[in-house]
Every structure is written in C-alpha cells, then in structure tokens.
Design a protein around this motif. Structure first.
Motif, PDB file in Angstrom:
ATOM      1  N   ARG A  36      -8.175   2.988 -15.599  1.00 56.73           N
ATOM      2  CA  ARG A  36      -9.099   3.808 -14.946  1.00 56.73           C
ATOM      3  C   ARG A  36      -8.853   5.242 -15.167  1.00 56.73           C
ATOM      4  N   VAL A  37      -7.710   5.577 -15.340  1.00 55.28           N
ATOM      5  CA  VAL A  37      -7.347   7.254 -15.546  1.00 55.28           C
ATOM      6  C   VAL A  37      -7.452   7.626 -16.887  1.00 55.28           C
ATOM      7  N   HIS A  38      -7.062   6.615 -17.878  1.00 51.79           N
ATOM      8  CA  HIS A  38      -7.301   7.096 -19.403  1.00 51.79           C
ATOM      9  C   HIS A  38      -8.025   6.181 -20.185  1.00 51.79           C
ATOM     10  N   ASP A  84       3.558   9.299 -20.269  1.00 58.18           N
ATOM     11  CA  ASP A  84       2.385   9.228 -19.457  1.00 58.18           C
ATOM     12  C   ASP A  84       2.636   9.308 -18.180  1.00 58.18           C
ATOM     13  N   LEU A  85       1.759  10.360 -17.336  1.00 58.55           N
ATOM     14  CA  LEU A  85       1.940  10.461 -15.960  1.00 58.55           C
ATOM     15  C   LEU A  85       0.637  10.459 -15.368  1.00 58.55           C
ATOM     16  N   ALA A  86       0.357   9.263 -14.713  1.00 62.73           N
ATOM     17  CA  ALA A  86      -1.128   9.128 -14.392  1.00 62.73           C
ATOM     18  C   ALA A  86      -1.306   8.820 -12.838  1.00 62.73           C
ATOM     19  N   THR A 145      -5.306  10.435  -4.926  1.00 66.11           N
ATOM     20  CA  THR A 145      -3.925  10.536  -4.489  1.00 66.11           C
ATOM     21  C   THR A 145      -3.470  11.885  -5.399  1.00 66.11           C
ATOM     22  N   ARG A 146      -4.643  12.713  -6.056  1.00 65.92           N
ATOM     23  CA  ARG A 146      -3.934  14.037  -6.835  1.00 65.92           C
ATOM     24  C   ARG A 146      -3.994  15.046  -6.031  1.00 65.92           C
ATOM     25  N   GLY A 147      -3.402  16.176  -6.382  1.00 68.74           N
ATOM     26  CA  GLY A 147      -3.480  17.325  -5.551  1.00 68.74           C
ATOM     27  C   GLY A 147      -2.630  17.305  -4.232  1.00 68.74           C
ATOM     28  N   GLN A 148      -1.737  16.283  -4.067  1.00 65.96           N
ATOM     29  CA  GLN A 148      -1.032  16.234  -2.894  1.00 65.96           C
ATOM     30  C   GLN A 148       0.514  16.334  -3.022  1.00 65.96           C
ATOM     31  N   GLY A 149       0.975  16.768  -4.506  1.00 66.52           N
ATOM     32  CA  GLY A 149       2.404  17.077  -4.583  1.00 66.52           C
ATOM     33  C   GLY A 149       3.234  15.835  -5.252  1.00 66.52           C
ATOM     34  N   ALA A 150       2.387  14.593  -5.397  1.00 66.04           N
ATOM     35  CA  ALA A 150       2.996  13.296  -5.943  1.00 66.04           C
ATOM     36  C   ALA A 150       3.281  13.581  -7.297  1.00 66.04           C
ATOM     37  N   GLY A 151       2.671  14.286  -8.149  1.00 68.72           N
ATOM     38  CA  GLY A 151       2.965  14.275  -9.633  1.00 68.72           C
ATOM     39  C   GLY A 151       3.979  15.409  -9.760  1.00 68.72           C
ATOM     40  N   SER A 152       4.095  16.639  -8.957  1.00 64.37           N
ATOM     41  CA  SER A 152       5.069  17.340  -9.004  1.00 64.37           C
ATOM     42  C   SER A 152       6.476  16.908  -8.528  1.00 64.37           C
ATOM     43  N   LEU A 207       6.102  16.568 -24.426  1.00 64.73           N
ATOM     44  CA  LEU A 207       4.864  15.667 -23.828  1.00 64.73           C
ATOM     45  C   LEU A 207       3.681  16.256 -24.839  1.00 64.73           C
ATOM     46  N   VAL A 208       2.688  15.126 -24.718  1.00 66.54           N
ATOM     47  CA  VAL A 208       1.443  15.577 -25.099  1.00 66.54           C
ATOM     48  C   VAL A 208       0.517  15.844 -24.034  1.00 66.54           C
ATOM     49  N   ALA A 209       0.012  16.999 -23.791  1.00 63.39           N
ATOM     50  CA  ALA A 209      -0.666  17.351 -22.568  1.00 63.39           C
ATOM     51  C   ALA A 209      -2.157  16.923 -23.259  1.00 63.39           C
ATOM     52  N   VAL A 210      -2.900  15.914 -22.176  1.00 68.14           N
ATOM     53  CA  VAL A 210      -4.405  15.565 -22.555  1.00 68.14           C
ATOM     54  C   VAL A 210      -4.989  15.839 -21.059  1.00 68.14           C
ATOM     55  N   ASN A 211      -6.381  15.631 -21.246  1.00 68.45           N
ATOM     56  CA  ASN A 211      -6.965  15.341 -19.737  1.00 68.45           C
ATOM     57  C   ASN A 211      -6.961  16.789 -19.138  1.00 68.45           C
ATOM     58  N   ALA A 260      -2.744  20.685 -18.979  1.00 66.89           N
ATOM     59  CA  ALA A 260      -1.941  21.844 -19.703  1.00 66.89           C
ATOM     60  C   ALA A 260      -1.547  23.078 -18.382  1.00 66.89           C
ATOM     61  N   GLY A 261      -2.347  23.260 -17.573  1.00 68.33           N
ATOM     62  CA  GLY A 261      -2.047  23.994 -16.475  1.00 68.33           C
ATOM     63  C   GLY A 261      -1.006  23.495 -15.616  1.00 68.33           C
ATOM     64  N   PHE A 262      -1.157  22.152 -15.165  1.00 66.18           N
ATOM     65  CA  PHE A 262      -0.141  21.488 -14.322  1.00 66.18           C
ATOM     66  C   PHE A 262       1.262  21.354 -14.827  1.00 66.18           C
ATOM     67  N   TRP A 263       1.260  21.087 -16.260  1.00 68.68           N
ATOM     68  CA  TRP A 263       2.518  21.104 -17.045  1.00 68.68           C
ATOM     69  C   TRP A 263       3.173  22.749 -17.133  1.00 68.68           C
ATOM     70  N   GLY A 264       2.203  23.696 -17.349  1.00 70.71           N
ATOM     71  CA  GLY A 264       2.617  25.010 -17.409  1.00 70.71           C
ATOM     72  C   GLY A 264       3.462  25.640 -16.038  1.00 70.71           C
TER      73      GLY A 264
HETATM   74  C1  COA Z   1      -2.261  16.126 -13.669  1.00 70.65           C
HETATM   75  C2  COA Z   1      -1.554  15.221 -12.697  1.00 70.65           C
HETATM   76  C3  COA Z   1      -0.374  14.596 -13.052  1.00 70.65           C
HETATM   77  C4  COA Z   1      -1.098  16.253 -11.548  1.00 70.65           C
HETATM   78  O1  COA Z   1      -0.607  15.419 -10.329  1.00 70.65           O
HETATM   79  P1  COA Z   1      -0.912  15.785  -8.878  1.00 70.65           P
HETATM   80  O2  COA Z   1       0.087  15.047  -8.110  1.00 70.65           O
HETATM   81  O3  COA Z   1      -2.340  15.850  -8.849  1.00 70.65           O
HETATM   82  O4  COA Z   1      -0.466  17.641  -8.835  1.00 70.65           O
HETATM   83  P2  COA Z   1       0.444  18.261  -7.849  1.00 70.65           P
HETATM   84  O5  COA Z   1      -0.461  17.851  -6.426  1.00 70.65           O
HETATM   85  O6  COA Z   1       1.749  17.851  -7.846  1.00 70.65           O
HETATM   86  O7  COA Z   1      -0.149  19.545  -8.047  1.00 70.65           O
HETATM   87  C5  COA Z   1       0.767  20.842  -8.255  1.00 70.65           C
HETATM   88  C6  COA Z   1       0.306  21.888  -8.819  1.00 70.65           C
HETATM   89  O8  COA Z   1      -0.764  21.835  -9.855  1.00 70.65           O
HETATM   90  C7  COA Z   1      -2.031  21.949  -9.773  1.00 70.65           C
HETATM   91  N1  COA Z   1      -2.540  21.069 -10.904  1.00 70.65           N
HETATM   92  C8  COA Z   1      -2.683  19.919 -10.665  1.00 70.65           C
HETATM   93  N2  COA Z   1      -3.463  19.298 -11.479  1.00 70.65           N
HETATM   94  C9  COA Z   1      -3.634  20.320 -12.571  1.00 70.65           C
HETATM   95  C10 COA Z   1      -4.394  20.360 -13.829  1.00 70.65           C
HETATM   96  N3  COA Z   1      -4.913  19.409 -14.399  1.00 70.65           N
HETATM   97  N4  COA Z   1      -4.502  21.743 -14.252  1.00 70.65           N
HETATM   98  C11 COA Z   1      -3.950  22.692 -13.446  1.00 70.65           C
HETATM   99  N5  COA Z   1      -3.254  22.625 -12.436  1.00 70.65           N
HETATM  100  C12 COA Z   1      -3.098  21.563 -11.848  1.00 70.65           C
HETATM  101  C13 COA Z   1      -2.285  21.685  -8.332  1.00 70.65           C
HETATM  102  O9  COA Z   1      -3.491  22.465  -8.072  1.00 70.65           O
HETATM  103  C14 COA Z   1      -1.175  22.175  -7.715  1.00 70.65           C
HETATM  104  O10 COA Z   1      -1.046  23.578  -7.472  1.00 70.65           O
HETATM  105  P3  COA Z   1      -0.612  24.384  -6.095  1.00 70.65           P
HETATM  106  O11 COA Z   1       1.040  23.964  -6.273  1.00 70.65           O
HETATM  107  O12 COA Z   1      -0.709  25.682  -6.121  1.00 70.65           O
HETATM  108  O13 COA Z   1      -1.253  23.479  -5.058  1.00 70.65           O
HETATM  109  C15 COA Z   1      -2.636  14.393 -11.700  1.00 70.65           C
HETATM  110  O14 COA Z   1      -3.521  15.003 -11.493  1.00 70.65           O
HETATM  111  C16 COA Z   1      -3.071  13.173 -13.000  1.00 70.65           C
HETATM  112  O15 COA Z   1      -2.468  12.070 -12.846  1.00 70.65           O
HETATM  113  N6  COA Z   1      -4.202  13.491 -13.601  1.00 70.65           N
HETATM  114  C17 COA Z   1      -4.794  12.627 -14.380  1.00 70.65           C
HETATM  115  C18 COA Z   1      -4.087  12.028 -15.728  1.00 70.65           C
HETATM  116  C19 COA Z   1      -3.545  13.227 -16.417  1.00 70.65           C
HETATM  117  O16 COA Z   1      -4.187  14.167 -16.820  1.00 70.65           O
HETATM  118  N7  COA Z   1      -2.099  13.208 -16.639  1.00 70.65           N
HETATM  119  C20 COA Z   1      -1.376  14.027 -17.409  1.00 70.65           C
HETATM  120  C21 COA Z   1      -1.669  13.460 -18.731  1.00 70.65           C
HETATM  121  S1  COA Z   1      -0.329  14.496 -20.196  1.00 70.65           S
END
Ligand code: COA
Length: 174
Positions: free
Chosen positions: A31-33, A98-100, A105-112, A132-136, A139-143
């Motif tokens: 579903r995600v990838h 991979d983190l997916a 469930t996104r945007g609620q802190g589970a990824g962080s 890691l290799v940032a896709v999708n 990169a902002g999240f990882w930054g």
């Molecule tokens: C990217 C991903 C792992 C982030 O996990 P998440 O639980 O949604 O992120 P969080 O809720 O912990 O977000 C933390 C912060 O990052 C931001 N953020 C989340 N996804 C982001 C993205 N893709 N780009 C930029 N910022 C992002 C959030 O807005 C949040 O900001 P805040 O602290 O100011 O509110 C998740 O959205 C996901 O699985 N995405 C699809 C698959 C994917 O892209 N995986 C990474 C592959 S390398």
C-alpha cells in the motif's frame, strides 16, 4: 531503554517484529510503496539478519506501520529489492532500509518515535552514523531528525533504482 521493549505512543505501540508479522508487513509495503516494490524475501532476510532493528506498529490489534534497519557498509546502500546475504563485520554505518506508516496513522508522532529508538540502537551498535535513501518526498521528515543529503555521483545509478528524486542521506551520531 532496551531495544526489545515495547514503545507506546499516542496512537499505538511499536514492538519488535516477529516472523509471523511478515505477511502483514508485506500488505503495508504494497500500500505504501506501490512504486518501490520489494519481494517478501527482502523483509524476511532483514529480520533474520538484524531482528533488533525491525519493528512493527500496532493499533487496536492491527499492524499499521513497520521499520527495517541494520548495521551496514557506509556509502553502499543496496539496490532496491536486493538480498544482502550477510551484514558487514565490522559495520561502518547503520542503515534504515524502510520506514512505512499507513496514511491514516501519519502526522501523529509515530514515525519520529521509532526514529529516536533506531538512533539509540545505532549508537549502541557502535556505528558512527546512520544512513538511508529518502524516497516519497520524505527528505523533510529526515531533515528534522538531523539527516543531511549527501551527493555521491557513484551512487546515482543505485538511487535511480528507487526513483529519480531518491536522495542518499546521512546523520552523524556524535
Ligand atoms: C515519512 C513518515 C515515516 C513520517 O512519519 P510520521 O509519523 O507521519 O511523522 P511524525 O508525525 O513523527 O512527524 C514529525 C514531523 O515531520 C513532519 N513530516 C512528516 N512527514 C513529512 C514529510 N514527508 N516531509 C516533511 N515533513 C514531514 C511532520 O509534519 C511533523 O512535523 P511537526 O513536528 O512540526 O508537527 C510517514 O509519513 C510515512 O510512512 N510516509 C510514507 C512512507 C515514507 O515516505 N517513508 C519514508 C521512506 S524513506
């Protein structure tokens, strides 16, 4: 905190992945990838090679996210959908494969939450950095977690096996 404790968050709990989770992990991956397909053997191998780097996120009895990670060789991300065979000894980076999370469930802190756990585990494994290799468009999240894009022309072909916008990112562990 140990690598094998459950990690509760607002909307569910990260727990260590088990082999019987793999079918549900494959469903989430599909579903995600959809654009970055990998065979079930890839997930099974990572879990076998480095179980403490593999987690699933459970909410109301359902798996809704996963992560795969392991010690690795620096600046040598594997091509998409490729088996490793073995982990390098000694490792020179800790690799997040991979983190997916499912969209709901996104945007609620589970990824962080799980990224912080992975960074702790990487430090304990003695690796100098995490890569890691940032896709999708992630990169902002990882930054936000201290990762920076590193441009290495020799990796271009490998990155294109992910997609044209894939970026190699590294976070020092100092
Ligand atoms: C990217 C991903 C792992 C982030 O996990 P998440 O639980 O949604 O992120 P969080 O809720 O912990 O977000 C933390 C912060 O990052 C931001 N953020 C989340 N996804 C982001 C993205 N893709 N780009 C930029 N910022 C992002 C959030 O807005 C949040 O900001 P805040 O602290 O100011 O509110 C998740 O959205 C996901 O699985 N995405 C699809 C698959 C994917 O892209 N995986 C990474 C592959 S390398």
């Amino acid at each position: 905190m140990t690598m094998t404790s459950d990690i509760p968050t607002k909307t569910g709990t990260w727990r260590p992945m088990r082999p019987d989770d793999l079918p549900a992990v494959a469903v989430i991956a599909d579903r995600v990838h959809a654009a970055y397909p990998e065979d079930p053997e890839i997930f099974a191998e990572r879990l076998r090679l480095w179980p403490s780097g593999c987690w699933v996120y459970e909410s109301n009895g359902e798996l809704i996210a996963y992560v795969l990670s392991h010690p690795a060789q620096a600046f040598a991300p594997p091509p998409l959908n490729s088996l490793l065979g073995a982990l390098p000894e000694p490792p020179t980076t800790y690799y997040i494969h991979d983190l997916a999370l499912l969209p709901e469930t996104r945007g609620q802190g589970a990824g962080s939450a799980i990224v912080r756990i992975l960074l702790d585990g990487a430090r304990r494994s003695g690796c100098p950095d995490v890569s890691l290799v940032a896709v999708n468009d992630s990169a902002g999240f990882w930054g936000r977690h201290g990762f920076q894009t590193v441009s290495i022309p020799a990796l271009d072909a490998k990155l294109r096996s992910y997609d044209d916008d894939a970026r190699f990112m590294v976070r020092p562990l100092v």
